[in-house]
Design an enzyme around this catalytic site. Sequence first.
Site, mmCIF file in Angstrom:
data_model
loop_
_atom_site.group_PDB
_atom_site.id
_atom_site.type_symbol
_atom_site.label_atom_id
_atom_site.label_comp_id
_atom_site.label_asym_id
_atom_site.label_seq_id
_atom_site.Cartn_x
_atom_site.Cartn_y
_atom_site.Cartn_z
ATOM 1 N NE ARG A 64 -4.493 1.987 2.378
ATOM 2 C CZ ARG A 64 -4.432 2.572 3.511
ATOM 3 N NH1 ARG A 64 -3.683 2.775 4.479
ATOM 4 N NH2 ARG A 64 -5.031 3.550 3.312
ATOM 5 C CG HIS A 68 -1.715 5.326 -0.463
ATOM 6 N ND1 HIS A 68 -1.782 5.848 0.657
ATOM 7 C CD2 HIS A 68 -2.446 4.315 -0.998
ATOM 8 C CE1 HIS A 68 -3.957 5.421 0.847
ATOM 9 N NE2 HIS A 68 -3.740 4.321 0.081
ATOM 10 C CG ASP A 76 7.641 11.399 -5.714
ATOM 11 O OD1 ASP A 76 6.725 10.762 -5.143
ATOM 12 O OD2 ASP A 76 7.445 12.612 -5.713
ATOM 13 C CG ASN A 93 -1.346 8.757 3.537
ATOM 14 O OD1 ASN A 93 -1.862 7.731 2.131
ATOM 15 N ND2 ASN A 93 -0.894 10.017 2.540
ATOM 16 N N PRO A 162 -7.904 7.001 -3.808
ATOM 17 C CG PRO A 162 -8.130 5.061 -4.829
ATOM 18 C CD PRO A 162 -7.335 6.879 -4.004
ATOM 19 C CG HIS A 192 -8.304 -4.352 -0.924
ATOM 20 N ND1 HIS A 192 -9.442 -3.162 -0.907
ATOM 21 C CD2 HIS A 192 -7.356 -2.903 -0.633
ATOM 22 C CE1 HIS A 192 -8.773 -1.656 -1.116
ATOM 23 N NE2 HIS A 192 -7.471 -1.748 -0.882
ATOM 24 C CB THR A 193 -5.941 -10.921 -1.247
ATOM 25 O OG1 THR A 193 -5.682 -11.975 -1.165
ATOM 26 C CG2 THR A 193 -4.257 -10.898 -2.136
ATOM 27 C CG ASP A 245 -6.112 -15.971 -2.002
ATOM 28 O OD1 ASP A 245 -6.971 -15.351 -1.854
ATOM 29 O OD2 ASP A 245 -6.323 -16.950 -0.816
HETATM 30 C C1 HEM Z 1 -9.322 1.569 -6.124
HETATM 31 C C2 HEM Z 1 -9.324 1.593 -4.773
HETATM 32 C C3 HEM Z 1 -9.213 1.197 -3.124
HETATM 33 C C4 HEM Z 1 -8.854 2.278 -2.286
HETATM 34 C C5 HEM Z 1 -11.047 3.071 -1.865
HETATM 35 C C6 HEM Z 1 -8.603 1.898 -1.817
HETATM 36 C C7 HEM Z 1 -9.050 2.285 0.339
HETATM 37 C C8 HEM Z 1 -8.299 1.019 1.102
HETATM 38 C C9 HEM Z 1 -8.193 1.915 3.030
HETATM 39 C C10 HEM Z 1 -9.771 2.150 3.395
HETATM 40 C C11 HEM Z 1 -7.962 0.704 3.411
HETATM 41 C C12 HEM Z 1 -7.671 0.580 5.085
HETATM 42 C C13 HEM Z 1 -6.870 1.570 5.419
HETATM 43 C C14 HEM Z 1 -7.081 1.423 7.028
HETATM 44 O O1 HEM Z 1 -7.821 1.158 7.547
HETATM 45 O O2 HEM Z 1 -6.949 2.741 7.810
HETATM 46 C C15 HEM Z 1 -6.699 0.205 2.619
HETATM 47 C C16 HEM Z 1 -5.727 -0.611 2.584
HETATM 48 C C17 HEM Z 1 -4.801 -1.309 1.574
HETATM 49 N N1 HEM Z 1 -5.260 -1.223 0.874
HETATM 50 FE FE1 HEM Z 1 -6.108 0.133 -0.182
HETATM 51 N N2 HEM Z 1 -7.784 0.970 -1.850
HETATM 52 C C18 HEM Z 1 -7.453 1.472 -2.871
HETATM 53 C C19 HEM Z 1 -7.351 0.081 -3.791
HETATM 54 C C20 HEM Z 1 -5.530 -0.552 -3.039
HETATM 55 C C21 HEM Z 1 -4.557 -0.610 -4.104
HETATM 56 C C22 HEM Z 1 -4.243 0.129 -6.068
HETATM 57 C C23 HEM Z 1 -3.873 -1.163 -3.745
HETATM 58 C C24 HEM Z 1 -2.487 -1.799 -3.878
HETATM 59 C C25 HEM Z 1 -1.704 -1.790 -5.132
HETATM 60 C C26 HEM Z 1 -4.382 -1.372 -2.427
HETATM 61 C C27 HEM Z 1 -3.487 -1.907 -1.518
HETATM 62 C C28 HEM Z 1 -4.098 -1.930 -0.254
HETATM 63 C C29 HEM Z 1 -3.307 -3.098 1.233
HETATM 64 C C30 HEM Z 1 -2.011 -4.239 0.705
HETATM 65 C C31 HEM Z 1 -4.358 -2.519 2.427
HETATM 66 C C32 HEM Z 1 -3.699 -3.120 3.821
HETATM 67 C C33 HEM Z 1 -2.853 -2.463 4.077
HETATM 68 C C34 HEM Z 1 -2.383 -2.816 5.516
HETATM 69 O O3 HEM Z 1 -2.665 -3.936 6.519
HETATM 70 O O4 HEM Z 1 -1.474 -2.312 6.356
HETATM 71 N N3 HEM Z 1 -5.164 -0.230 -2.479
HETATM 72 N N4 HEM Z 1 -7.642 0.434 1.181
#
Ligand code: HEM
Length: 320
Positions: A64, A68, A76, A93, A162, A192-193, A245
């Site tokens: 993530r 970001h 960068d 963030n 987003p 989000h897997t 997965d």
């Molecule tokens: C499509 C739009 C996306 C939205 C709206 C979104 C939103 C979020 C949110 C709200 C969280 C939880 C944050 C928190 O609890 O503080 C999250 C976690 C995460 N996101 Fe996304 N995300 C998106 C796309 C992506 C993309 C493109 C990636 C990577 C290629 C990604 C990877 C992750 C990962 C791996 C987590 C878990 C992080 C952790 O456990 O520390 N997300 N995302």
Amino acid sequence: MENSYCRWVLVCWVLALCLGSQGARCQLTPNFYHSTCPQLYYIVQHHVFSAMRAEMRMGASLLRLHFHDCFVNGCDASILLDGSDGEKFAKPNLNSVRGYEVIDAIKADLESVCPEVVSCADIVALAASYGVLFSGGPYYNVLLGRKDGLVANQSGANNGLPSPFEPIDSIIQKFSAVDLNTTDVVVLSGAHTIGRARCALFKNRLDSADPTLEASLADSLQSLCAGGDGNQTSALDVTSPDVFDNNYYKNLLTEKGLLSSDQGLFSSPEGVASTKDLVETYSSDSERFFCDFVRSMIKMGNIPLTGSDGEIRKNCRVAN
Ligand code: HEM
Ligand SMILES: *[C@@H]1O[C@H](CO)[C@@H](O)[C@H](O)[C@H]1NC(C)=O
Ligand SMILES: *[C@@H]1O[C@H](CO)[C@@H](O)[C@H](O)[C@H]1NC(C)=O
Ligand SMILES: *[C@@H]1O[C@H](CO)[C@@H](O)[C@H](O)[C@H]1NC(C)=O
């Protein structure tokens, strides 16, 4: 990647990217540090592995972090810059992005073996790839040679990243602002897997009794989040939280996506029009998911640095 369909698609796509676009994007190559810092891969791998042994989730956090970073002024390392006007303090963030200390530890080791050679942005990109690999996801050859930006962009982070509360169409627009298309939205959401999200980011679905959230999952999330400060966390993939997965997509078919923006890919009217079919494809074909995920990660990792030329930072937290 033994699958020949995968190999073909990837080779063609990387070639097209290089031939078709302005020279800047072609500067990234897999062998960038071959002679200047051959220890790079070992060092990054070692740190990501031990961080994940201590806490499996760190692989997700590093993935993530890269996302970001790339969405704001290109990949960068602008997200790593300290300071209250930095990206770290932007709404998406703050108290949310993790993994900064792992990057610091990698950079410290690298500065002792090949000082001022490896950019922080490349470290983040590589660390993300090992986070995926060590979670059971696909291996891919990370293209390297990024420069570190000189400035952070807090408003860029607030506006460009987003939110889980916005409609799918508006998420698609934010991706297209960095040249990523609807396929990239669906396949990169598959990140989000792995990883976790705080109650504050999905409580909206409990409060409004979202009809596209499966009832027993709604119940258990309700008790998880009850009476808390919004900081309790649930796995994003409730079926196999730490394994990379295609269960993320299978969950969407049974209304077990965690965030509105996850379930919306399958269940919202806009999602039905533009993303639902791909969700179904990935839910039944994990090889296709892995292969497309790699392609989209390389594409995201190529979002060019905007503005100045950049530098190799000595300390990832401050510009030189
Ligand atoms: C499509 C739009 C996306 C939205 C709206 C979104 C939103 C979020 C949110 C709200 C969280 C939880 C944050 C928190 O609890 O503080 C999250 C976690 C995460 N996101 Fe996304 N995300 C998106 C796309 C992506 C993309 C493109 C990636 C990577 C290629 C990604 C990877 C992750 C990962 C791996 C987590 C878990 C992080 C952790 O456990 O520390 N997300 N995302
Ligand atoms: C910050 O990001 C926005 C895009 O969200 C961009 O328009 C702006 O030029 C960036 N500012 C700087 C100083 O890089
Ligand atoms: C998105 O871009 C990829 C190449 O990067 C292409 O194969 C795919 O068909 C595009 N998807 C859409 C919906 O345009
Ligand atoms: C969550 O934790 C952060 C940091 O520890 C804290 O500042 C915040 O007030 C807590 N509560 C919510 C609802 O975010």
